[in-house]
Design an enzyme around this catalytic site. Structure first.
Site, PDB file in Angstrom:
ATOM      1  N   HIS A   1      -6.149   1.472   3.067  1.00 57.52           N
ATOM      2  CA  HIS A   1      -5.061   0.969   3.901  1.00 57.52           C
ATOM      3  C   HIS A   1      -4.785   1.931   5.062  1.00 57.52           C
ATOM      4  CE1 HIS A   1      -3.922  -2.425   1.508  1.00 57.52           C
ATOM      5  NE2 HIS A   1      -3.550  -1.717   0.455  1.00 57.52           N
TER       6      HIS A   1
ATOM      7  N   HIS B   1      -7.968   3.398  -2.837  1.00 61.95           N
ATOM      8  CA  HIS B   1      -7.346   2.134  -2.419  1.00 61.95           C
ATOM      9  C   HIS B   1      -6.343   2.366  -1.285  1.00 61.95           C
ATOM     10  CE1 HIS B   1      -5.730  -1.990  -3.384  1.00 61.95           C
ATOM     11  NE2 HIS B   1      -4.674  -1.470  -2.757  1.00 61.95           N
ATOM     12  N   GLU B   2      -5.399   3.272  -1.496  1.00 59.14           N
ATOM     13  CA  GLU B   2      -4.357   3.495  -0.501  1.00 59.14           C
ATOM     14  C   GLU B   2      -4.907   4.127   0.772  1.00 59.14           C
ATOM     15  OE1 GLU B   2      -1.697   2.011  -0.821  1.00 59.14           O
ATOM     16  OE2 GLU B   2      -1.841   1.564  -2.960  1.00 59.14           O
TER      17      GLU B   2
ATOM     18  N   HIS C   1      -7.441   1.776   7.748  1.00 56.96           N
ATOM     19  CA  HIS C   1      -7.285   0.503   8.461  1.00 56.96           C
ATOM     20  C   HIS C   1      -6.151   0.617   9.477  1.00 56.96           C
ATOM     21  CE1 HIS C   1      -6.948  -4.187   7.926  1.00 56.96           C
ATOM     22  NE2 HIS C   1      -7.347  -3.839   9.130  1.00 56.96           N
TER      23      HIS C   1
END
Length: 638
Positions: free
Chosen positions: A429, A425-426, A432
């Protein structure tokens, strides 16, 4: 001017997957050779350097940091002296102001990030507290110094601005300017903006009080499954309510919430300060509501928020059906909220070494291509990540972007499968942020929070797909199906539940009703009961859950985007599975590299999903139903 987002932060989603008691389906346990001891670091000095982020990548010394802080403050004053009152004189003046403001923002964000990151891994250190306080003063000064910029730009006559926007020199800043003009009616006079900027530190009062209160609250000791007394903390709470021993999770749950209950009035004061700050801000800026003031500046229609709640409420019968299945497989007479964290399919609970977790993540993200994997590999090898927890480290997990440098990721790794998903998940980020930073200029690189969670939950979806493909037995498939159902519950349903609570308490404040602990307990308790249905026992502790959700105190109508993003990423992961490389390229080019170069609805539409309609949420509900059908089918065959 809309402040660039220096950090995209996300907390660990509550409700991880762990072991369950008897009357559940089990997955073969790992062999003795596969098991590994869980490290127990008492302080930061004990943690290997390779598992701590390297802040020297930002600054080699405190002196270098202090020089940048001073430079940023001087630059903010210089920008005012050089450009204030002159922006309507020529295109070159506007271009120069935006370029200098971009330089200032990049510099101050880097300095602020260093202070914040330093503090978050050592919050009890007075020197780190002082560092952060200095950074906050810098940020407040810069905000006050440059508060005239937005009002002055939007005050330029419409006809003149249309001509200005056609000039090629402004092409890199076209969306930034259009976005500023879009919120023209909510921009105040220069003097009013300056006053608000100077008062901005007060708006963080609720956040700051909550942070210190959450840190200072001490929990009692509880007994583990062997009868040994252990100290309950914020960090280990989830691991104990995940316990396969029902008495352990019940004890942890009751001890945690009864402790919060002793401080509920203080938590309520902190939350009320935050809510009132939002309401006052909305009124001053001529918004109809705090909700509108939170989402419209991010170029997201308020109807998207209401539409999400409406669509998810229609799907609640499916969640109730899942709760019935959970109760059946747990073999309990009565289902309680402390049973939510225990999976209904048992798997091996051996600690997953961090090195193994990294491999699982890399395997899961292979569909994104070698260039994407190279970013992940760099994050692991070049110390972008702070891995393990200590007593005075910030809880949860987040990613902090640093334009012109690499992102930083904070974890509190405990070796669970949920923690593996958190890494994916992190790093979503981080990728991105990294890819947008490579493609966009500073002001266009900072994406809206509405798109931020799509990249992260897409990584989670790809990780799940990878693990499901590897499943060799029916029991392993059952485990993973349950994991997927839990992801839906904790993200699409739970985050929408949080969003509905936020909307309700802000509406009460706008009506002038008193906000107290009693009010919050009543509102939260009723919403929780609606979401989980009649099968769920009405535990007296659960109405206090609002006191432990940091997003209520730290952010402004943020959590709904976990749910909308989950719906979007569900659709995008299916496109990757169906189309392969073309879908991956479309997502990389139009989402991961786009930053904030356009409005978030358009960015996602170009990437392959239309969030202006209810379709993505409806599609997600169909996937949830299909997964539930498959789970029930396999259970009945067992």
């Amino acid at each position: 001017m809309k402040k660039p987002i220096a950090a995209i932060i996300s907390a660990v989603l509550f409700g991880g997957i762990a072991a369950a008691p008897c009357n559940v389906l089990s997955v073969p346990a790992a062999s003795a050779q596969e098991k590994a001891a869980k490290p127990n670091y008492q302080n930061r000095a004990q943690i290997p350097e390779k598992d701590k982020w390297n802040l020297h990548d930002l600054y080699k010394s405190k002196a270098a940091w202090e020089a940048d802080v001073k430079k940023a403050e001087e630059l903010s004053a210089e920008i005012t002296a050089k450009y204030q009152g002159k922006l309507d004189q020529s295109v070159d003046q506007i271009v120069g102001a935006l370029q200098d403001y971009s330089t200032l923002s990049e510099l101050s964000s880097k300095a602020y990030g260093y202070a914040n990151l330093s503090f978050d891994v050592n919050q009890s250190n007075p020197k780190k507290q002082a560092l952060l306080n200095r950074a906050e003063k810098m940020a407040a000064k810069i905000a006050a110094d440059t508060s005239w910029l937005n009002p002055e730009i939007v005050s330029i006559k419409t006809g003149t601005m249309k001509k200005i926007l056609r000039d090629k020199k402004l092409a890199p800043y076209k969306y930034v300017l259009q976005d500023m003009l879009r919120t023209k009616s909510h921009t105040l006079t220069k003097q009013e903006e300056e006053v608000l900027a100077r008062l901005s530190p007060l708006s963080d009062t609720g956040t700051n009080v909550y942070g210190m209160l959450a840190k200072d609250v001490k929990f009692p000791k509880i007994k583990d499954s062997k009868g040994k007394e252990i100290q309950l903390t914020r960090s280990n709470y989830i691991s104990y309510v995940e316990s396969g021993d029902r008495l352990v999770r019940k004890g942890a749950y009751e001890a945690y919430y009864r402790t919060l209950g002793k401080f509920q009035d203080s938590f309520a004061q902190a939350l009320t300060a935050q809510v009132k700050s939002h309401t006052i801000h909305a009124g001053l800026r001529n918004y109809k509501s705090a909700l509108e003031a939170a989402v419209v500046p991010n170029d997201v229609p308020a109807k998207v928020y209401d539409q999400l709640i409406s669509s998810v409420n229609k799907g609640l019968p499916l969640l109730h059906r899942y709760m019935e299945l959970k109760k059946k497989l747990l073999g309990v007479d009565e289902l309680h909220m402390y049973d939510m964290y225990t999976p209904i399919v048992e798997a091996d609970r051996a600690y997953i070494p961090y090195e193994d977790a990294k491999k699982m993540v890399m395997d899961g993200l292979k569909p994104m291509g070698d260039d994407y994997l190279s970013i992940m590999n760099e994050a692991f090898k070049k110390r972008w990540i702070d891995v393990y927890s200590t007593e005075d480290k910030a809880t949860g997990a987040y990613q902090w972007g640093s334009y012109g440098n690499h992102p930083f990721v904070l974890l509190n790794y405990q070796g669970t499968k949920g923690d593996v998903a958190t890494i994916a998940h992190e790093l979503g980020h981080a990728a991105h942020n990294y890819m947008s930073g490579k493609k966009q200029n500073y002001l266009n690189a900072h994406y809206a929070i509405f798109t931020a969670e799509v990249a992260s939950t897409l990584n989670e979806a790809l990780l799940w797909n990878s693990e499901y493909k590897k499943a060799g037995t029916k029991k392993e498939k059952l485990y993973l199906l349950n994991q997927r159902l839990e992801n839906f519950r904790t993200t699409l349903f739970r985050q929408t539940q949080f969003a509905e609570f936020e909307k309700k308490i802000h509406e009460l404040d706008q009506k002038g009703e008193a906000l107290t602990a009693e009010t919050y307990n009543k509102v939260y308790g009723e919403i929780n009961q609606k979401y989980y249905g009649k099968v769920m026992a009405a535990d007296k502790e659960i109405p206090l859950e609002w006191a432990r959700i940091p997003h209520f105190y730290n952010y402004n109508f943020y959590v709904y985007q976990y749910a909308t993003s989950f719906a979007a990423s569900t659709a995008l992961s299916k496109q990757i599975a169906d189309e392969g490389a073309p879908a991956v390229k479309r997502i990389k080019d139009n989402l991961l590299s786009a930053g904030g170069s356009s409005d978030p609805i358009s960015i996602l539409k170009n990437a392959g999903v239309d969030m202006s309609s209810s379709e993505p949420v409806d599609q997600a509900m169909k996937v949830f139903e299909e997964t539930l059908n498959e789970m029930e089918k396999l259970v009945n065959e067992s």
